[in-house]
Write a protein that holds these residues in place. Structure first.
Motif, short mmCIF file in Angstrom:
data_model
loop_
_atom_site.label_atom_id
_atom_site.label_comp_id
_atom_site.label_asym_id
_atom_site.label_seq_id
_atom_site.Cartn_x
_atom_site.Cartn_y
_atom_site.Cartn_z
N GLY A 212 0.86 -1.18 0.03
CA GLY A 212 -0.01 -0.23 -0.15
C GLY A 212 0.87 1.34 0.14
N LYS A 213 1.71 1.41 0.83
CA LYS A 213 2.75 2.40 0.80
C LYS A 213 3.32 2.82 -0.47
CE LYS A 213 3.08 2.64 5.72
NZ LYS A 213 4.11 2.50 6.97
N ALA A 214 4.03 1.57 -0.86
CA ALA A 214 4.57 1.47 -2.27
C ALA A 214 4.01 2.08 -3.32
CB ALA A 214 5.40 0.26 -2.59
N ILE A 215 2.62 1.87 -3.34
CA ILE A 215 1.66 2.27 -4.48
C ILE A 215 1.25 3.84 -4.09
CG2 ILE A 215 -0.93 2.32 -5.17
CD1 ILE A 215 -0.59 -0.80 -4.76
N LEU A 216 1.26 4.12 -3.00
CA LEU A 216 0.92 5.51 -2.44
C LEU A 216 2.32 6.44 -2.87
CD1 LEU A 216 -0.86 5.86 0.87
CD2 LEU A 216 -1.82 5.92 -1.31
N ARG A 217 3.56 5.87 -2.78
CA ARG A 217 4.63 6.53 -3.31
C ARG A 217 4.80 6.84 -4.60
NH1 ARG A 217 6.89 3.48 0.67
NH2 ARG A 217 8.01 2.27 -0.76
N GLY A 218 4.01 6.05 -5.40
CA GLY A 218 3.98 5.97 -6.76
C GLY A 218 5.40 5.09 -7.35
N GLU A 219 5.88 4.12 -6.61
CA GLU A 219 7.16 3.37 -7.01
C GLU A 219 7.06 2.77 -8.43
OE1 GLU A 219 9.76 3.36 -5.48
OE2 GLU A 219 9.51 3.81 -3.24
N ALA A 220 7.82 2.81 -9.24
CA ALA A 220 7.78 2.18 -10.33
C ALA A 220 7.82 0.82 -10.39
CB ALA A 220 8.84 2.80 -11.32
#
Length: 252
Positions: free
Chosen positions: A213-221
């Motif tokens: 969830g946090k990776a998605i919110l950060r917009g990680e590639a």
């Protein structure tokens, strides 16, 4: 990188495991989540749990292996809600597919769900996202995508497809305002992994959901976890075939 915000999200494979956890995770943060899966009763229970916490989850009965139904239903939802902001192609199927006793039905189901179903989910309203100049598509691949693992021909290959598909989309969509994220989980407790006998660095579902969830919110590639398994698979990616083949043969 600043965290993104969403009004609406569609998550497939939401009746159990990571999909269910992600649906609750985003709903608790104020996102209206369309939770899609085949098992209606599980989705209703999920919606009730969210409602009790003051969150909004809308059950969507859907089998992503039926690509035409998937395309149609996602487009309907997109039109009805004024545009989906986030789409997570999480639905997956995994079953042993050893070359020594290959079973076509298993291979076909893996492709239908993990390849065709995932691609249909991600493509359904991508043109509309590009036109709106906003949106975020997420593909849940696997660390198994990084090499062809023992007895996992269909699964490793299906996740390798998704990995490369997401990479090309990311390059193409760079200047459109549409974000692209590919996630590579290692072993996570779920119905699908319950059949596995050995799962090093196994994560609880809740822990994995929080990381994703946090990776998605950060917009990680790209986001691979846990770091121990990701590091091992990174080494295996560059390992010469003769060493890799020997290691796989010795693997129980």
């Amino acid at each position: 990188m600043a965290e993104m915000s969403y009004r609406t999200a569609l998550i497939t494979g939401a009746s159990s495991g990571l999909g269910r956890g992600l649906a609750l995770w985003f709903a608790r943060r104020g996102v209206k989540v369309y939770a899609a899966a085949r098992r209606r009763e599980n989705l209703e229970a999920l919606a009730n749990e969210a409602r009790a916490a003051g969150a909004h989850i809308e059950p969507v009965e859907l089998d992503v292996a039926d690509e035409e139904a998937t395309l149609t239903r996602i487009r309907e939802l997109d039109a009805a809600c004024g545009g989906l902001d986030l789409i997570i192609a999480n639905a997956g199927f995994g079953q042993e597919s050893s070359g020594k006793r290959i079973n076509w039905e298993t291979v076909k189901k893996t492709i239908d769900v993990n390849v065709t179903g995932a691609a249909a989910t991600l493509c359904a309203v991508l043109p509309q996202m590009v036109e709106r100049k906003r949106g975020h598509i997420v593909g849940v691949a696997s660390l198994a995508a990084w090499r062809g693992l023992k007895r996992q021909a269909a699964y490793s290959a299906s996740k390798a497809f998704l990995s490369t598909f997401m990479e090309s989309l990311r390059v193409d969509l760079k200047t459109t305002g549409v974000r692209v994220t590919c996630i590579y989980p290692g072993f996570v407790k779920s119905e699908m992994t319950a059949q596995n006998k050995s799962m090093p660095f196994l994560l609880e579902t809740e822990e994995a959901v929080e990381l994703m969830g946090k990776a998605i919110l950060r917009g990680e590639a790209e986001y691979a976890f846990p770091w121990q398994t990701a590091s091992l698979m990174s080494l295996m990616k560059v390992m010469p075939n003769v060493l890799f083949d020997t290691a796989m043969r010795k693997l129980r």
